[in-house]
Write an enzyme that holds these catalytic residues in place. Sequence first.
Site, PDB file in Angstrom:
ATOM      1  N   ASP A   1       0.873  -1.164   0.000  1.00 44.92           N
ATOM      2  CA  ASP A   1       0.000   0.000   0.000  1.00 44.92           C
ATOM      3  C   ASP A   1       0.919   1.226   0.000  1.00 44.92           C
ATOM      4  O   ASP A   1       2.105   1.114   0.323  1.00 44.92           O
ATOM      5  CB  ASP A   1      -0.881  -0.041   1.256  1.00 44.92           C
ATOM      6  CG  ASP A   1      -1.795   1.152   1.375  1.00 44.92           C
ATOM      7  OD1 ASP A   1      -2.369   1.570   0.353  1.00 44.92           O
ATOM      8  OD2 ASP A   1      -1.927   1.672   2.494  1.00 44.92           O
TER       9      ASP A   1
ATOM     10  N   ASP B   1      -0.111   5.108   0.953  1.00 48.47           N
ATOM     11  CA  ASP B   1      -0.320   6.086   2.017  1.00 48.47           C
ATOM     12  C   ASP B   1      -0.185   5.444   3.392  1.00 48.47           C
ATOM     13  O   ASP B   1      -0.805   4.415   3.677  1.00 48.47           O
ATOM     14  CB  ASP B   1      -1.708   6.714   1.890  1.00 48.47           C
ATOM     15  CG  ASP B   1      -1.821   7.621   0.683  1.00 48.47           C
ATOM     16  OD1 ASP B   1      -0.803   7.845   0.007  1.00 48.47           O
ATOM     17  OD2 ASP B   1      -2.942   8.106   0.418  1.00 48.47           O
TER      18      ASP B   1
END
Length: 237
Positions: free
Chosen positions: A18, A20
């Site tokens: 991922d 963020d």
Amino acid sequence: MPVITRKRTAPRVGAFFDMDKTLISENSGSLYMKYRYQRGEVDGWDLAKGLFDYLRYKAGILDIRAFTQQAMLEFRGQSERKLLREARDFVHQLVLPTVYPEAIEAIRHHQEQGHLVAIVSGATKFVVRPVAEALGIKHYLYTRLEVEHGRFTGRVIDPLCFEEGKIYWLQQFIDERGIDLAKSWFYTDSITDLPLMDLVGHPVAVNPDPFLFRAARGRGWPVKFFERPGEAAEFSR
């Protein structure tokens, strides 16, 4: 007639990240609002509303699909090429200095092991691609915006690369490249990625939110705490 046998190739191992709060210590959407505020494109009220929407997202009460669809209407009719230029400037100014050094180490480790490394993010390619390039990552999955004749229509291509949508786009990616999810890794900070974490053999919670922390502890998954970078990150290979 001789029998032709085809050599079977072993499934590849993936290492998926991922973006963020996992590769970077901030939320790229919040950073983009700050960038636009500095340029005088939004005012303090817009900045506060953006923060409120982010808090709603973290609390799990924001309809992310409706929010994204509405937000992208602002770009309707704008040039994709222009946004690409602006996004690169934004990423280099505000995003890259927030990359976790430990995230870079994890990426390099997987690359040295011969694993196929990819970013799987709900952000758009205008942020994900320059981050991936800076980190030496060749593959990235992201939320797609519809473009016609070089300009945005204001529509988002379904599904968003979020929650079950991440699985949709990742499934196509791994099928094309022969990746075995049971042997693969996924790093994330968010409980929204729990469905994908359940699919891989090696889920890793990175600076997890309270919900993911509890789930990771309950399932015996490793939990890592990356330290916020004090200075701009180095991206030399």
